[in-house]
Design an enzyme around this catalytic site. Sequence first.
Site, PDB file in Angstrom:
ATOM      1  N   ASP A  33       0.866  -1.166   0.000  1.00 36.05           N
ATOM      2  CA  ASP A  33       0.000   0.000   0.000  1.00 36.05           C
ATOM      3  C   ASP A  33       0.915   1.232   0.000  1.00 36.05           C
ATOM      4  O   ASP A  33       2.133   1.144   0.139  1.00 36.05           O
ATOM      5  CB  ASP A  33      -0.934  -0.036   1.223  1.00 36.05           C
TER       6      ASP A  33
HETATM    7  C1  GLC Z   1      -4.386   4.144  -0.241  1.00 31.02           C
HETATM    8  C2  GLC Z   1      -5.246   2.961   0.138  1.00 31.02           C
HETATM    9  C3  GLC Z   1      -5.233   1.855  -0.886  1.00 31.02           C
HETATM   10  C4  GLC Z   1      -5.095   2.450  -2.268  1.00 31.02           C
HETATM   11  C5  GLC Z   1      -3.725   3.085  -2.356  1.00 31.02           C
HETATM   12  C6  GLC Z   1      -3.510   3.773  -3.700  1.00 31.02           C
HETATM   13  O1  GLC Z   1      -3.700   4.620   0.881  1.00 31.02           O
HETATM   14  O2  GLC Z   1      -4.973   2.351   1.400  1.00 31.02           O
HETATM   15  O3  GLC Z   1      -6.447   1.109  -0.729  1.00 31.02           O
HETATM   16  O4  GLC Z   1      -5.229   1.440  -3.257  1.00 31.02           O
HETATM   17  O5  GLC Z   1      -3.478   3.994  -1.311  1.00 31.02           O
HETATM   18  O6  GLC Z   1      -4.345   4.867  -3.800  1.00 31.02           O
END
Ligand code: GLC
Length: 723
Positions: free
Chosen positions: A266
Amino acid sequence: MSPERYQALDEQVETLLRQMTLEEKIGQMNQVAGSRDTTGAPANTEIEEDVRTGRVGSVFNAFGVEFTRELQQQAVGHSRLGIPLLFGYDIIHGFRTIFPIPLAQAASWHLEGIEQATRIMAVEGAAAGVHWTFAPMVDVARDPRWGRVMEGAGEDVLLTSLIARAQVRGIQGSDPDAVDTLAACVKHYAAYGAAEAGREYNTVDMSEWRLREHYLPPFRAALEEGCATVMTAFNTLNAIPATCHPLLLDQILRREWGFEGMVVTDYTAIMELEQHGVAADAAEAARKSVNAGVDMDMQSSYFIDTLSELVRCGQVNEARIDEAARRVLWLKAALGLFDDPYRYADEARETQCILTDEHRRAARTQACESMVLLKNEGFVLPLSDQHQKVALIGPLGNTPRLLGSWRADGDHDDTVTLREGIINRLGEDAVILCAQGVSNEIGDTDTSGIEDALELVRQADAVVLALGEDEAHADEAASRADIGLPGPQLELARRVLAEAGDTPVATVLFNGRPLTLTELDDMAPALLEAWWPGTEGGNAVADVLFGDVNPSGRLPMSFPVSVGQIPIYYNAFNTGRPKGVDPKYASQYLDIPNAPLYPFGFGLSYTTFEYGAIKSACTEIGLEDTLEVSLTVTNTGERDGIEVVQLYLQDVHASVVRPIRELRDFQRLSLAPGQSERVTFRITPEMRSFLNAGLERVQEPGLFRVQIGSSSASGEEIEFRVA
Ligand code: GLC
């Protein structure tokens, strides 16, 4: 995938891999965000140099044919080997046509409808040049204080698992050569929804038994359905961050499940290993995560900054880099990007496939199916369409903020507001008297607008109260400790309901999580849960309010009486002193009930259904036998209706404690007035199985109870034995 295709892709990837330098392989493991200027035009200058020099394997938040084509040209035309970029984006419940939030979609219990919604969002995203979406989100959640419950399928592991499968099918389709599909990414691995106190990014700690029994099955289901990638979670799990968790990333994912696809972190999760306190610097963070099994670093740049040196000094094997780069290249090859890096970037499709009338119709249908009728005292609903003067009161009555927080390229300007939906339904002759009355801002106490609202109530022949949360109230980084109606909405409701007298008042709720509605439930005769229904929200709510559609949603999460009950979920253990055994010495509270206000699986209808007695083929079966049970369900009302017949099972005595009931199957029936249907369920050995104390999946002989009904809290029970 055919063996021939597999072989061809394998050769393509291995040939390329052999040509790559260590730095180029590490470049494939690096994912950065694309950016736009204030006009929305691509503004990628700060990443272009890295893209041109092969230091970037994927760009996320990248969509739009112009945007992706321009960046692709930088990669393909300038880097030494011309390896194309992988474009990722959070297309969670719609790209430009926004469907109801995933929690709302789960409330439909309509797996085909959910598959169709994700099919459409993939078609639109792919038409905009996207290759990969960071969905489905399959985090089971039992704590509505956590803002991201809006993004998942609620508290039940079976419903979440079945929906995960449907979403992967919708996103990835079945034709590997299609250009209207996306690679899926099941997230957040794992147990992100169990954050302590419902506080975002907070600690997660649970037994491996609970992890494997309640939180991992939806991930396995998505991967069994062919999901291409996995995203690691921000949280720790039992004192180890998920982003460098050997049990999750190697033992379970690779050795037990045999997953061969790519794992991405993430956003900056590798960098956050320092904050977690398991890495002293970037090198240690990168080493721990890559050696645990992470293949791609989203946005922390720790891989690109440190892995070369870590390989040179022997702290990371180059074989691990090869394995990670191979998985990234494999995904690009499977998407056909080596054959044609621009195959998704097609201007014609981008103009023809996005926000079409057909997509709007599908979004409206699903929004209708997602709504849950929570209360309808005196049959206030459906409202007559003869009402010509409707007072629409509340902060959600005339706002386009019905899309939810993960709305991708969704545009509020496309949204049909509730006011517009009612006008569309009643016609231009109808008078819609609109007043916000109060705001739904957290902490706001200003009630000065209520008097004006009451004046409209006095003039109206029907009142619609539109209450709820703002899109920003249930999202990532949006936990709430008090999950009541934000601002002075309850006071507005109280005053409007008192002023309305005999004028019918229908209350519509727009929210991203279960709320504590006890006081509202005490005073409002009709409550319709509309969640955040998406681009066609206003039309869909009007369809249900005026009876063109009979609501059929059933709650995917319990609505607590009080935040003090949380975590609250239907499939709980009985405890040694269950409520009712002793007036005092029992598992209960002094001040509130144990039961939720509205239980999992609950939802009313404009018609009524009658359940016949459960018939069982026999009362005793063998360990490997399947038991058939059946009953007749009849629509005893005057309207067509959809009933979600739910089957719950209890293993009454086992080697470990078993929940008082667990959803094991359901059937969604459409019945005309007076129509009956015989419903048959097959209770298989798999349904009766569970993890024992040794974490082995077993089935044990003994007494079982079957409950079949219209919610987790209703329905007849019968017993049978497994010998
Ligand atoms: C965010 C979220 C994740 C998302 C990623 C990209 O912090 O936790 O679900 O896919 O970043 O945006």
